[in-house]
Design an enzyme around this catalytic site. Structure first.
Site, short mmCIF file in Angstrom:
data_model
loop_
_atom_site.label_atom_id
_atom_site.label_comp_id
_atom_site.label_asym_id
_atom_site.label_seq_id
_atom_site.Cartn_x
_atom_site.Cartn_y
_atom_site.Cartn_z
N CYS A 108 35.36 41.49 43.60
CA CYS A 108 35.32 40.11 44.10
C CYS A 108 36.66 39.43 43.94
CB CYS A 108 34.34 39.27 43.28
SG CYS A 108 32.65 39.45 43.70
N CYS B 180 29.83 44.93 51.21
CA CYS B 180 30.43 43.60 51.07
C CYS B 180 31.38 43.44 52.24
CB CYS B 180 31.17 43.53 49.73
SG CYS B 180 32.08 42.01 49.51
N GLU C 138 39.24 43.68 55.00
CA GLU C 138 38.72 44.71 54.11
C GLU C 138 37.22 44.56 53.93
OE1 GLU C 138 42.71 45.47 51.41
OE2 GLU C 138 41.34 43.92 50.73
N CYS D 287 41.40 33.22 43.65
CA CYS D 287 41.01 34.24 44.63
C CYS D 287 42.23 34.77 45.39
CB CYS D 287 40.00 33.66 45.61
SG CYS D 287 39.47 34.84 46.87
N CYS E 200 41.64 33.29 54.75
CA CYS E 200 40.67 32.25 54.42
C CYS E 200 41.37 30.90 54.42
CB CYS E 200 40.06 32.51 53.04
SG CYS E 200 38.65 31.44 52.65
N CYS F 191 40.86 28.46 46.90
CA CYS F 191 40.41 28.71 45.53
C CYS F 191 41.54 29.36 44.73
CB CYS F 191 39.17 29.60 45.52
SG CYS F 191 37.82 28.94 46.52
N1 SAH Z 1 34.04 32.27 50.59
C1 SAH Z 1 32.80 32.80 50.10
C2 SAH Z 1 32.75 34.31 50.06
C3 SAH Z 1 33.96 35.07 49.55
S1 SAH Z 1 34.30 35.06 47.82
C4 SAH Z 1 32.50 32.21 48.75
O1 SAH Z 1 33.32 31.49 48.22
O2 SAH Z 1 31.41 32.43 48.25
C5 SAH Z 1 33.05 36.02 47.06
C6 SAH Z 1 32.83 35.68 45.60
O3 SAH Z 1 33.91 36.14 44.78
C7 SAH Z 1 32.73 34.18 45.35
O4 SAH Z 1 31.67 33.92 44.47
C8 SAH Z 1 34.07 33.89 44.69
O5 SAH Z 1 34.03 32.72 43.94
C9 SAH Z 1 34.28 35.12 43.87
N2 SAH Z 1 35.67 35.34 43.45
C10 SAH Z 1 36.79 34.98 44.09
N3 SAH Z 1 37.89 35.39 43.38
C11 SAH Z 1 37.42 36.03 42.30
C12 SAH Z 1 38.05 36.72 41.22
N4 SAH Z 1 39.36 36.82 41.12
N5 SAH Z 1 37.25 37.28 40.27
C13 SAH Z 1 35.91 37.21 40.37
N6 SAH Z 1 35.26 36.60 41.37
C14 SAH Z 1 36.01 36.01 42.33
#
Ligand code: SAH
Length: 346
Positions: free
Chosen positions: A339, A107, A94, A121, A114, A118
């Site tokens: 995000c 974006c 996406e 996420c 991945c 986390c």
């Molecule tokens: N792997 C990379 C890029 C993808 S995540 C990274 O970790 O930076 C992009 C951003 O979204 C990151 O800052 C991540 O911490 C944040 N993110 C992930 N899940 C989220 C959520 N549920 N709500 C808000 N931000 C989130």
């Protein structure tokens, strides 16, 4: 047996020129085709109208153009657009267009799924299937640039690598894609308008510094206390904060580029005074900016956005310590485009 045709966009311009020379044509033909492939984003050899039919047929016999296809486009009430993008092997990633008054940001994804885990996420729930190729990253940007022109009457202005995947775990391809995006033979965008966001892979941050990259770096920090960070980003056990900080110090010494931290404040997880103090301490070694981003729920039942008092405390203490801080509101939540919400739900 059918011979598997090569992806023509895996070739450099030099290789393409050589291909034509080896096949009794002029090397210059390679430049023309290269321009069709990148600058003009041709989807098929048929589109290459200044190339003779015979040559087009020869290309057709030897190569494929593995162009992405926007499988489904969803538009949010706030103007955000989410593309579900189908790859040549039918996998889906996406990408998102985020319009504001002054800019349009793409974006983009760097991997299918991945490998990081986390806890907050949605993408982490899909295991990593494969890395995206440079052309698949490039195509996402072109698709969003076209949508930006169509729906918002202006070209794309910024790119963030904050879609699916960990860009520094697909570093070579991300770098090649950015080379194309910023080159005059591609989209000619300034690297200063590109942000690569990482969970923090120390070795690769140092490599970026050594490579002298010109784009910006954002680090998804979320906590500056090892115990807390490991509980929400388990890979922090492998790359603890001290090694991340060491790499960032190296990055700053080499590039003199300010570091941006992405940070969500969650109820009961990192909303106390000691969490802010640790963040201030962590940021001290270089000019920093903290983006406090809103949590986008992913139905996990554990994480909840902290209340505004906790956010105010963060802002207050960071500002008193001369650390730039912004509070970011999410966009596109109604279509799961914010995000951390990218998970191929459709
Ligand atoms: N792997 C990379 C890029 C993808 S995540 C990274 O970790 O930076 C992009 C951003 O979204 C990151 O800052 C991540 O911490 C944040 N993110 C992930 N899940 C989220 C959520 N549920 N709500 C808000 N931000 C989130």
């Amino acid at each position: 047996m059918e011979i598997k045709k090569k992806d023509i966009r895996a070739l450099t311009k030099e290789q393409l020129r050589n291909f034509f020379e080896e096949n009794g044509d002029k090397a210059f033909r390679g430049n023309q085709v290269y321009e069709w492939l990148w600058q003009k984003s041709a989807h098929s050899f048929e589109d290459m109208t200044n190339i003779s039919l015979k040559t087009r047929q020869m290309l057709e016999d030897s190569f494929v153009i593995n162009h992405i296809r926007v499988n489904q486009m969803q538009r949010s009430e706030d103007g955000t657009i989410k593309n579900a993008v189908r790859l040549h092997d039918d996998l889906i990633v996406e990408s998102v267009l985020i319009p504001t008054a002054t800019r349009t940001t793409a974006c983009v994804s760097s991997q299918v799924g991945c490998s990081l885990d986390c806890k907050f996420c949605a993408t982490a729930r899909l295991k990593r299937m494969r890395n995206l190729n440079p052309d698949e990253i490039y195509d996402q940007v072109v698709a969003i640039d076209n949508e930006s022109r169509l729906y918002h009457d202006r070209p794309l202005s910024n790119i963030v690598f904050m879609g699916m995947g960990e860009p520094l775990m697909n570093y070579n391809n991300v770098l090649k894609a950015i080379d194309k995006i910023t080159s005059d033979e591609g989209l000619g965008m300034s690297p200063k308008r590109i942000v690569v966001s990482t969970s923090g892979v120390p070795k690769m941050i140092k490599k970026m510094a050594d490579d002298g990259v010109k784009f910006k770096l954002a680090v998804s920090l979320h906590s500056a206390i090892d115990e807390v960070r490991t509980s929400i980003m388990p890979f922090n056990a492998t790359f603890p904060l001290a090694s991340l900080r060491d790499a960032l110090e190296y990055w700053y010494a080499k590039t003199k580029n300010r570091i941006t931290y992405e940070y969500v404040v969650w109820d009961g997880i990192n909303d106390k005074r000691k969490d802010v103090d640790a963040l201030v301490e962590f940021c001290k070694f270089a000019p920093s900016k903290v983006n406090l981003i809103e949590y986008n729920p992913i139905d996990d039942g554990i994480f909840q956005q902290a209340n505004s008092k906790a956010i105010d405390m963060y802002v207050d203490i960071l500002e008193k310590n001369n650390i730039t801080v912004t509070v970011r509101r999410s966009r596109g939540k109604d279509i799961d485009a914010a995000c951390g919400q990218l998970a191929n739900k459709t």
